[in-house]
Structure formats: C-alpha cells, structure tokens
Motif scaffolding. Structure first.
Motif, mmCIF file in Angstrom:
data_model
loop_
_atom_site.group_PDB
_atom_site.id
_atom_site.type_symbol
_atom_site.label_atom_id
_atom_site.label_comp_id
_atom_site.label_asym_id
_atom_site.label_seq_id
_atom_site.Cartn_x
_atom_site.Cartn_y
_atom_site.Cartn_z
ATOM 1 N N THR A 113 -2.029 -30.713 11.767
ATOM 2 C CA THR A 113 -2.342 -32.131 11.664
ATOM 3 C C THR A 113 -3.701 -32.352 12.316
ATOM 4 O OG1 THR A 113 -1.229 -32.611 13.756
ATOM 5 C CG2 THR A 113 0.074 -32.855 11.747
ATOM 6 N N THR A 114 -4.364 -33.415 11.916
ATOM 7 C CA THR A 114 -5.670 -33.712 12.493
ATOM 8 C C THR A 114 -5.676 -35.134 13.032
ATOM 9 O OG1 THR A 114 -6.561 -34.461 10.383
ATOM 10 C CG2 THR A 114 -6.861 -32.140 10.951
ATOM 11 N N PRO B 284 -17.886 -29.548 13.000
ATOM 12 C CA PRO B 284 -18.416 -28.377 13.721
ATOM 13 C C PRO B 284 -18.190 -28.432 15.231
ATOM 14 C CG PRO B 284 -20.198 -29.746 12.877
ATOM 15 C CD PRO B 284 -18.927 -30.286 12.298
ATOM 16 N N ARG B 285 -17.956 -29.606 15.776
ATOM 17 C CA ARG B 285 -17.653 -29.725 17.210
ATOM 18 C C ARG B 285 -16.163 -29.982 17.435
ATOM 19 N NH1 ARG B 285 -22.285 -30.613 20.581
ATOM 20 N NH2 ARG B 285 -24.147 -30.628 19.315
ATOM 21 N N GLY B 286 -15.381 -29.747 16.388
ATOM 22 C CA GLY B 286 -13.946 -29.986 16.482
ATOM 23 C C GLY B 286 -13.253 -29.031 17.441
ATOM 24 N N ARG B 287 -12.116 -29.496 17.935
ATOM 25 C CA ARG B 287 -11.326 -28.699 18.873
ATOM 26 C C ARG B 287 -10.009 -28.335 18.203
ATOM 27 N NH1 ARG B 287 -12.576 -29.532 24.411
ATOM 28 N NH2 ARG B 287 -10.367 -29.519 24.882
ATOM 29 N N ILE B 288 -9.491 -27.176 18.555
ATOM 30 C CA ILE B 288 -8.257 -26.677 17.965
ATOM 31 C C ILE B 288 -7.177 -26.597 19.036
ATOM 32 C CG2 ILE B 288 -7.197 -24.771 16.689
ATOM 33 C CD1 ILE B 288 -9.471 -25.940 15.131
ATOM 34 N N ASP B 289 -6.044 -27.201 18.744
ATOM 35 C CA ASP B 289 -4.876 -27.122 19.629
ATOM 36 C C ASP B 289 -3.919 -26.105 19.017
ATOM 37 O OD1 ASP B 289 -2.482 -27.374 20.977
ATOM 38 O OD2 ASP B 289 -2.465 -29.557 20.926
ATOM 39 N N LEU B 290 -3.761 -24.975 19.676
ATOM 40 C CA LEU B 290 -2.896 -23.901 19.183
ATOM 41 C C LEU B 290 -1.582 -23.827 19.963
ATOM 42 C CD1 LEU B 290 -5.631 -21.127 18.838
ATOM 43 C CD2 LEU B 290 -4.555 -22.405 16.967
ATOM 44 N N ALA C 89 -2.527 -27.100 15.302
ATOM 45 C CA ALA C 89 -1.841 -26.145 14.439
ATOM 46 C C ALA C 89 -0.337 -26.251 14.626
ATOM 47 C CB ALA C 89 -2.297 -24.732 14.768
ATOM 48 N N GLY C 90 0.391 -25.957 13.550
ATOM 49 C CA GLY C 90 1.847 -25.902 13.632
ATOM 50 C C GLY C 90 2.272 -24.533 14.133
ATOM 51 N N GLU C 91 3.504 -24.150 13.811
ATOM 52 C CA GLU C 91 4.009 -22.871 14.295
ATOM 53 C C GLU C 91 3.248 -21.681 13.728
ATOM 54 O OE1 GLU C 91 8.211 -22.413 13.880
ATOM 55 O OE2 GLU C 91 8.622 -24.347 14.802
ATOM 56 N N GLN C 92 2.790 -21.813 12.496
ATOM 57 C CA GLN C 92 2.109 -20.675 11.861
ATOM 58 C C GLN C 92 0.818 -21.122 11.189
ATOM 59 O OE1 GLN C 92 4.626 -18.461 9.255
ATOM 60 N NE2 GLN C 92 6.209 -18.194 10.784
ATOM 61 N N ILE D 61 -11.303 -24.303 21.786
ATOM 62 C CA ILE D 61 -9.845 -24.286 21.790
ATOM 63 C C ILE D 61 -9.368 -25.306 22.823
ATOM 64 C CG2 ILE D 61 -7.775 -22.889 22.096
ATOM 65 C CD1 ILE D 61 -9.506 -22.054 19.684
ATOM 66 N N ALA D 62 -8.689 -26.337 22.349
ATOM 67 C CA ALA D 62 -8.175 -27.378 23.242
ATOM 68 C C ALA D 62 -6.961 -26.877 24.007
ATOM 69 C CB ALA D 62 -7.811 -28.628 22.439
ATOM 70 N N ALA D 63 -6.132 -26.077 23.368
ATOM 71 C CA ALA D 63 -4.933 -25.534 24.022
ATOM 72 C C ALA D 63 -4.585 -24.208 23.360
ATOM 73 C CB ALA D 63 -3.767 -26.498 23.904
#
Length: 90
Positions: A4-5, A32-38, A12-15, A59-61
């Motif tokens: 989801t954004t 390009p400056r986006g953060r990813i929550d894993l 990110a979800g489980e996979q 990476i946010a998490a």
C-alpha cells in the motif's frame, strides 16, 4: 498488489513477489525520495530484491522477521556502500 502507498511511503505486505517487482520499480521511479516500510514482509523475490538494490530507496522499517531483516540490511547497505566506492573511482 502486495503493498500500500501513502504520501511518500510504500508499505510492503507479507511478500514482495516477482509480479510486484515492476510495480515497485514504477513507484520508486515516481517517488525517487520515497521510503519503504518492510516491517510486514517475510519474503522478497529476487526480482523485487534487484529493484531494491538498483533503486537503493530509504528503508523506513526493516522486516520484523529477524533473519530476513539481517539479510536485507547486509545486502542493501553493502550494495549501497560498494556502489559509492565504485562511483568514487570515476
């Protein structure tokens, strides 16, 4: 879609599957400056990993799964470190 954004962050979800790699790349190109929550992620397909390695997003998490978190942290931070070294030679 395994994620989801909201604003400038993708969660990110489980996979992150092979099918998600193209969507992930498109989102990273638009943000390009986006953060990813894993944090919820427990599997990353090689295609999605390649996108992360190429784009080197913030990476946010990291994943709550400690083995995956350790592996991704080492892979993505080492890749970023090596990329910086390779660019310094130019």
């Amino acid at each position: 879609m395994a994620f989801t954004t909201q604003d400038n962050q993708l969660s990110a979800g489980e996979q992150l599957s092979v099918e998600d790699a193209e969507l992930l790349l498109e989102w990273l190109l638009k943000h390009p400056r986006g953060r990813i929550d894993l944090s919820a992620c427990d599997h990353v397909h090689a295609a999605s990993l390649q996108v992360l390695m190429a784009a080197r997003p913030k990476i946010a998490a990291w994943p709550e799964s400690q083995p995956l978190a350790d592996w991704l942290t080492a892979t993505l931070t080492e890749e970023a470190s090596n990329h910086g070294k390779n660019n310094s030679r130019c």
